[in-house]
Motif scaffolding. Sequence first.
Motif, PDB file in Angstrom:
ATOM      1  N   ASN A 163       4.672  12.983   1.464  1.00 23.76           N
ATOM      2  CA  ASN A 163       6.121  13.173   1.393  1.00 23.76           C
ATOM      3  C   ASN A 163       6.579  13.575  -0.004  1.00 23.76           C
ATOM      4  OD1 ASN A 163       6.745  12.662   4.072  1.00 23.76           O
ATOM      5  ND2 ASN A 163       6.927  10.457   3.762  1.00 23.76           N
ATOM      6  N   VAL A 164       5.691  13.400  -0.985  1.00 23.69           N
ATOM      7  CA  VAL A 164       6.035  13.700  -2.379  1.00 23.69           C
ATOM      8  C   VAL A 164       5.114  14.758  -2.987  1.00 23.69           C
ATOM      9  CG1 VAL A 164       6.121  12.700  -4.704  1.00 23.69           C
ATOM     10  CG2 VAL A 164       7.089  11.444  -2.767  1.00 23.69           C
ATOM     11  N   TYR A 165       3.825  14.679  -2.649  1.00 27.64           N
ATOM     12  CA  TYR A 165       2.845  15.601  -3.221  1.00 27.64           C
ATOM     13  C   TYR A 165       2.416  16.649  -2.189  1.00 27.64           C
ATOM     14  CZ  TYR A 165       1.783  12.403  -7.148  1.00 27.64           C
ATOM     15  OH  TYR A 165       1.835  11.618  -8.277  1.00 27.64           O
ATOM     16  N   ASN A 173       0.821  -1.204   0.000  1.00 31.07           N
ATOM     17  CA  ASN A 173       0.000   0.000   0.000  1.00 31.07           C
ATOM     18  C   ASN A 173       0.856   1.256   0.000  1.00 31.07           C
ATOM     19  OD1 ASN A 173       0.589   0.933   2.828  1.00 31.07           O
ATOM     20  ND2 ASN A 173      -0.407  -0.989   3.371  1.00 31.07           N
ATOM     21  N   TYR A 174       0.219   2.348  -0.322  1.00 33.32           N
ATOM     22  CA  TYR A 174       0.735   3.682  -0.062  1.00 33.32           C
ATOM     23  C   TYR A 174      -0.196   4.305   0.972  1.00 33.32           C
ATOM     24  CZ  TYR A 174       3.448   3.453  -4.452  1.00 33.32           C
ATOM     25  OH  TYR A 174       4.309   3.105  -5.464  1.00 33.32           O
ATOM     26  N   THR A 175       0.371   4.966   1.944  1.00 36.63           N
ATOM     27  CA  THR A 175      -0.444   5.681   2.924  1.00 36.63           C
ATOM     28  C   THR A 175      -0.521   7.150   2.515  1.00 36.63           C
ATOM     29  OG1 THR A 175       1.396   6.334   4.357  1.00 36.63           O
ATOM     30  CG2 THR A 175       0.441   4.126   4.702  1.00 36.63           C
ATOM     31  N   PRO A 176      -1.470   7.895   3.097  1.00 34.66           N
ATOM     32  CA  PRO A 176      -1.483   9.332   2.833  1.00 34.66           C
ATOM     33  C   PRO A 176      -0.150  10.002   3.174  1.00 34.66           C
ATOM     34  CG  PRO A 176      -3.557   8.679   3.824  1.00 34.66           C
ATOM     35  CD  PRO A 176      -2.665   7.469   3.866  1.00 34.66           C
ATOM     36  N   ILE A 177       0.520   9.510   4.219  1.00 35.18           N
ATOM     37  CA  ILE A 177       1.823  10.082   4.585  1.00 35.18           C
ATOM     38  C   ILE A 177       2.833   9.848   3.467  1.00 35.18           C
ATOM     39  CG2 ILE A 177       3.770   9.915   6.186  1.00 35.18           C
ATOM     40  CD1 ILE A 177       1.422  11.340   7.399  1.00 35.18           C
TER      41      ILE A 177
END
Length: 519
Positions: free
Chosen positions: A297-299, A289-293
Amino acid sequence: MHWAKRIASQLIQNHPERQTFVCASGISPSGSVHIGNFREIVTTYFVTKELVKSGKKVRFIFSWDDFDRFRKVPTHVDPSFEKYIGMPYSEVPCPYGCHSSYAEHFETEFENALSAFDIKPEFIYQCQEYKSTRYHSSILHALKNRMEIYDILTAFKTGGANEDERSSFFPVHIYCEVCKKDNTTVQQYDEQNEMITYCCKCGHQNSLSIRQATNIKLHWKIDWPMRWKMEEVLLEPGGRDHSSETGSYNVSRVISEKIFKNPPPLYVPYEFINIKGSYAKMSSSSGNNYTPIDLLNVYAPENILFLFAKYQPHAAFQIGMDEDVIRNYMEYERYRDSYGSPSLTSDIKEALELSMMTDMGMKIPKFNQITSLLPLINFDTKLLKDLLYRDGEDYPSEMLEQIAKRAENWIKLWNPQKLITVNECPDHAFYGTLSLIEQEWMKAFCRILKNESIEKEHLMEEIYAICQDEDKRIMRNNQKRLFTIIYKLTLNNNEGPRIPLLIQAIGANKLLHLLEFDK
């Protein structure tokens, strides 16, 4: 009409008498909340914004299902936590020793991420709600109607009803008072005295007064519609897995109508989000998964919100950390720069407005430009600010530092191939492959570098003129080729920052050292 406005309009039309519109979302804190789950809350959030714009009073609630059982040890948690399986998340210790419980750790993590988006729902913690005795009347009601509930549940299954199973069915989980797990079986229910007797696999047995018990929870498909009624919910999104013919929503909808005599809320099914290059479903427990965090960190937050706002909830999309990041930034920047233009479609305009966290009139740095410059100046943000200022772009230090940090994270964590450096020596081998015309271009470019009388604002005019041709298409292709040659000879790369910034970042003397072959 944007999808969020359409849903808000439908709610207003369906409930003209309603004073407060309750919109809900929620999840179990089984691990780090990923962006697939984030789609649920952001879908609700966009609809609440449209309701507020329409002048409606809104109650935006988010339920933490922290009274659910701990089902599986995630890959990032110590395997020894298997001993806690069957306990409510609120009773499992924090796996990292920094919070009071497993539930609080992942709840706090997600709530902190939501604050970056300025998303501020009313958080409801179901462990507290159950232990407060608030739901006791509903639990008694479900127990009283347990046979009818069984029939509803069975109607959605392929197998027929079983009379013995029906008579022994109870729509509740009981957490043992000794081992804290739900390895329990209801042995007897005394409806008149509102007492329930259970035994646990650990050997414990007890009789509980339902009105005083703090360890009884309704099954999910009964719990969900019960809460719809308790909170007067009018809208709740859910994943497509809940939306199938026999999925949780359709089952809960019938229970809501027949058992709790309450019309179910408007249900907005949303499609899953995939990680680019992976066909596996995102999962908090698997670590896939990708988390909102991760995204933050990128967007920038508004870029992420726009990514969700521009897609219909039922539309699937992928998120990658490769060159898609640049493409997503450029798309958002292009639309943002066009805000107010009649060429912008109403859907995109409204998606921008739903995502807006900064003044649309404020100029923001271009992410692609920042990523191309930073490696050349060793990620020095003060030097970055100075270079941009000399190029006529002035940004607040805090804004520039934020985007520079995101760009640095993206390069170092996800795209190390972007860690380009300036060549040390002239690349004679590559220069030898150039045509005579291309070599003449380079000589002309070096003459421009040496000419200190050229005004900065006329620099690019002089450079573009190197490739002058009556055919505009040929001229554009020649100019593109010229820039590629410059980047290749200076950075050993096919692309780089805009030429004026490249000159400032590297210096004219260093460029001449790398580009001047016929001295």
